[in-house]
Enzyme design. Structure first.
Site, short mmCIF file in Angstrom:
data_model
loop_
_atom_site.label_atom_id
_atom_site.label_comp_id
_atom_site.label_asym_id
_atom_site.label_seq_id
_atom_site.Cartn_x
_atom_site.Cartn_y
_atom_site.Cartn_z
N GLU A 33 0.26 -0.93 0.27
CA GLU A 33 -0.21 0.41 -0.32
C GLU A 33 0.76 1.22 -0.47
O GLU A 33 2.17 0.89 0.97
CB GLU A 33 -0.94 -0.32 1.20
CG GLU A 33 -2.51 0.69 0.72
CD GLU A 33 -2.82 -0.35 0.29
OE1 GLU A 33 -3.19 0.58 -1.46
OE2 GLU A 33 -3.71 -0.51 -0.02
N HIS A 34 0.84 2.30 -0.69
CA HIS A 34 1.65 3.71 -0.98
C HIS A 34 2.52 3.02 -1.22
O HIS A 34 3.67 4.04 -1.47
CB HIS A 34 1.44 4.08 -0.04
CG HIS A 34 0.41 4.77 0.48
ND1 HIS A 34 -0.36 5.62 0.20
CD2 HIS A 34 -0.84 5.41 1.51
CE1 HIS A 34 -1.31 6.81 0.54
NE2 HIS A 34 -2.03 5.53 1.28
N ASP A 36 3.23 2.06 -4.84
CA ASP A 36 3.03 1.58 -6.60
C ASP A 36 3.36 3.39 -7.13
O ASP A 36 4.38 3.01 -8.02
CB ASP A 36 1.61 2.07 -7.19
CG ASP A 36 0.56 2.64 -6.66
OD1 ASP A 36 1.42 3.82 -5.60
OD2 ASP A 36 -0.95 2.86 -7.20
N GLY A 129 -13.31 2.13 -2.93
CA GLY A 129 -11.94 1.58 -3.31
C GLY A 129 -11.88 -0.02 -3.91
O GLY A 129 -11.05 -1.17 -4.17
N GLU A 165 -6.93 7.80 -17.52
CA GLU A 165 -7.36 8.47 -16.70
C GLU A 165 -6.44 9.39 -16.23
O GLU A 165 -7.01 10.32 -15.86
CB GLU A 165 -7.27 7.24 -15.70
CG GLU A 165 -7.96 7.34 -14.38
CD GLU A 165 -9.44 6.16 -13.16
OE1 GLU A 165 -9.16 5.03 -14.28
OE2 GLU A 165 -9.80 7.00 -12.42
N ASP A 177 -4.63 -0.60 -10.82
CA ASP A 177 -6.08 -0.87 -11.36
C ASP A 177 -6.17 -1.33 -11.91
O ASP A 177 -7.08 -2.52 -12.49
CB ASP A 177 -7.20 0.30 -11.04
CG ASP A 177 -7.08 0.92 -9.21
OD1 ASP A 177 -6.09 0.36 -8.52
OD2 ASP A 177 -6.99 2.05 -9.05
#
Ligand code: ADP
Ligand code: MG
Length: 389
Positions: A33-34, A36, A129, A165, A177
Site C-alpha cells: 500500500e502506497h 505503486d 476502493g 484516466e 487498478d
C-alpha cells in the site's frame, strides 16, 4: 447483474440483440500500500464483481452508450472527443468520460475505435476502493479491440486505460487498478513490479475469501493528503540522492539501509520512507509464503502493514482502526488492514471461507456498536481479468 441483464437491457434499448458481451472486474490489493508511486511491488487480485458491456457496431458514425446504473445515454463521435461534448453539443455526463477517455487514448495510439451501440452495467460499488473506474475502462478497451480488429496485450490495454484516466479524466492514478482488471487470474494474486511492469501470479487457496469492509467514512481532503504523501516520498529521494547518487525512487533503498539513512532525515520523512521500504519488503516476503500456501503468516504481514500505515505513514483514522481491530479478533480472520489512500474508505480482510458469513455479521455488528455507522461489507474471490464472454 450479469451478462444476461446486459443482454436484455441492450435489447430493450436498441431493439435487437448485441453482437458481443465483455466483462472486466474490479480489484482488491492484498499488500503493497502506497508503494505503486514509489515504483515498488504491489499484490492486487481481480475480484468476482465486474462491469459488463453488451455491444454491437453502430451503423452510424456516432456511438450510443447507455449507463444502465445511471439510466442515462451518451451519444458522441470522434469530433466532440476533446471538447468532451455529445453530438448535440451538450456536455458529456461525467461517467461517459471513462469510455470516451478510452476512445481518446486508443486513437492517440493509432488504434481504430469504430462507433458502437452499447449498454453497460456493473456490480462493482462506485467510489468504494474496488476500482469501478478501471473495470469500466478495461471493459471498453476490450470492446473496442473486438470491434476495431486490432490486438494489444492485457498490460498494453491497462497502460492505455491509465493514460485515459490520467490525461483525459484527470485522475492521478498508478497502473495497479487497470493492471489487475486486465490481467487477473482466478484464485490468484498478482505480484506486480510497478517499475519494470513484470508480474507473476501467486496462488490463493480456494479456502480463503477476500472480504472488503467499507467504513462509509469519506474524507473530503483525501487528495490533498495523498499528494502530501507523494511529495514526502519525492522529497526523501531528493535528500537521499546525496548518499545514493543514481537513485530515482524509494524502491531502490534496501531494508538494512533505511535504518541508517533514516537517521539523517527529518522525523516525518523518516517515518514515511520506513513504511515504503518495509512494505516493499513485506510484499517480497509474501511471495514464498503464498507459494507455500501459508496464509497464516501472510495474514501477519497484512496486520503489520496496518500498523505501519497507522503509525508510520499516518493515513488511518479511528474508524479504520476500529474496523481492523474488530476483524482481527474474529474467528477465521488471517489478516486485516486498511487499504487504498486512507483517511476513510475500506479495509481488506483475508478470511477462511467457511467462516466468512459469520465474520461479516460480527464485523458489521461490532463496527456499528463501536462507531454508530453501518458498514458495507463485500465477500469476494479472486477472479479472471477482462474477457470476451
Ligand atoms: P473507484 O474507486 O470505484 O474506481 P472512482 O471515483 O475512481 O472510484 O470511479 C468512479 C467513477 O467511475 C464513477 O463516478 C463513474 O463516473 C464511473 N463509473 C464506475 N462504475 C460505473 C458504472 N457502473 N456506470 C457508469 N459509470 C461508472
Ligand atoms: Mg478509480
Amino acid at each position: 447483474m450479469d451478462m444476461n441483464s446486459a443482454t436484455s437491457q441492450f435489447k430493450n434499448r436498441f431493439g435487437y440483440s448485441p453482437a458481443r458481451i465483455v466483462r472486466a472486474p474490479g480489484r482488491i490489493n492484498l499488500l503493497g500500500e502506497h508503494v505503486d508511486y514509489n515504483d515498488g511491488l504491489v499484490l492486487p487480485a481481480a475480484i468476482d464483481r465486474a462491469t459488463y458491456i453488451a455491444f454491437s457496431p453502430s451503423v452510424t458514425d456516432r456511438s450510443t452508450i447507455v449507463a444502465v446504473d445511471f439510466d442515462q445515454p451518451a451519444v458522441f463521435s470522434v469530433e466532440g472527443l476533446s471538447a468532451k461534448s455529445q453530438t448535440d453539443g451538450s456536455p458529456l455526463p461525467e461517467w461517459a468520460h471513462y469510455p470516451t477517455g478510452l476512445m481518446w487514448a486508443l486513437r492517440e495510439a493509432g488504434l481504430a475505435t469504430p462507433a458502437m451501440d452499447a449498454v453497460f452495467l456493473s456490480n462493482v460499488p462506485r467510489g468504494s476502493g474496488l476500482s469501478s473506474s478501471a473495470s469500466v475502462e478495461m471493459a471498453f478497451a476490450l470492446a473496442w479491440q473486438t470491434l476495431g480488429g486490432w490486438t494489444r496485450s492485457p498490460m498494453e490495454r491497462a497502460l492505455l486505460g491509465q493514460k485515459a484516466e490520467n490525461q483525459y479524466v484527470g485522475v492521478n492514478c498508478g497502473i495497479m487498478d487497470q493492471f489487475a482488471s486486465a490481467c487477473g487470474e482466478e484464485n490468484k494474486a498478482l505480484l506486480l513490479d510497478c517499475r519494470s511492469l513484470e508480474y507473476r501470479s501467486l496462488p490463493l487457496p480456494e479456502s480463503v475469501s477476500l472480504v472488503v469492509a467499507d467504513t462509509t467514512v469519506r474524507r473530503k481532503l483525501t487528495s490533498g493528503e495523498y499528494n502530501n504523501r507523494r511529495n514526502a516520498c519525492e522529497e526523501t529521494v531528493n535528500l537521499l540522492k546525496d548518499d545514493l547518487r543514481a537513485m530515482t525512487s524509494l524502491s531502490e533503498v534496501h531494508l538494512v539501509d533505511i535504518t541508517i539513512l533514516a537517521k539523517g532525515l527529518p522525523p516525518e520523512l523518516a517515518r514515511r520512507s520506513r513504511h515504503v521500504v518495509e512494505e516493499i519488503g513485506r510484499v517480497n516476503q509474501s511471495q514464498s509464503l503464498l507459494e507455500a500456501g501459508d496464509v497464516q503468516q501472510f495474514g501477519q504481514l497484512m496486520n503489520q502493514c496496518h500498523v505501519s500505515l497507522r503509525d508510520l505513514y499516518e493515513v488511518s483514522i479511528p474508524e479504520l482502526d476500529a474496523m481492523v481491530e474488530i476483524a482481527q479478533g474474529l474467528r477465521g480472520c488471517y489478516g486485516a488492514r486498511l487499504t487504498g489512500a486512507g483517511f476513510g474508505g475500506c479495509t481488506i480482510n483475508l478470511v477462511e471461507r467457511e467462516h466468512a458469513s459469520e465474520f461479516v455479521e460480527r464485523l458489521a455488528k461490532g463496527y456499528e456498536s463501536n462507531t454508530g455507522l453501518h458498514p458495507e461489507i463485500y465477500i469476494c474471490r479472486a477472479s479472471d481479468g477482462a474477457r470476451l464472454l
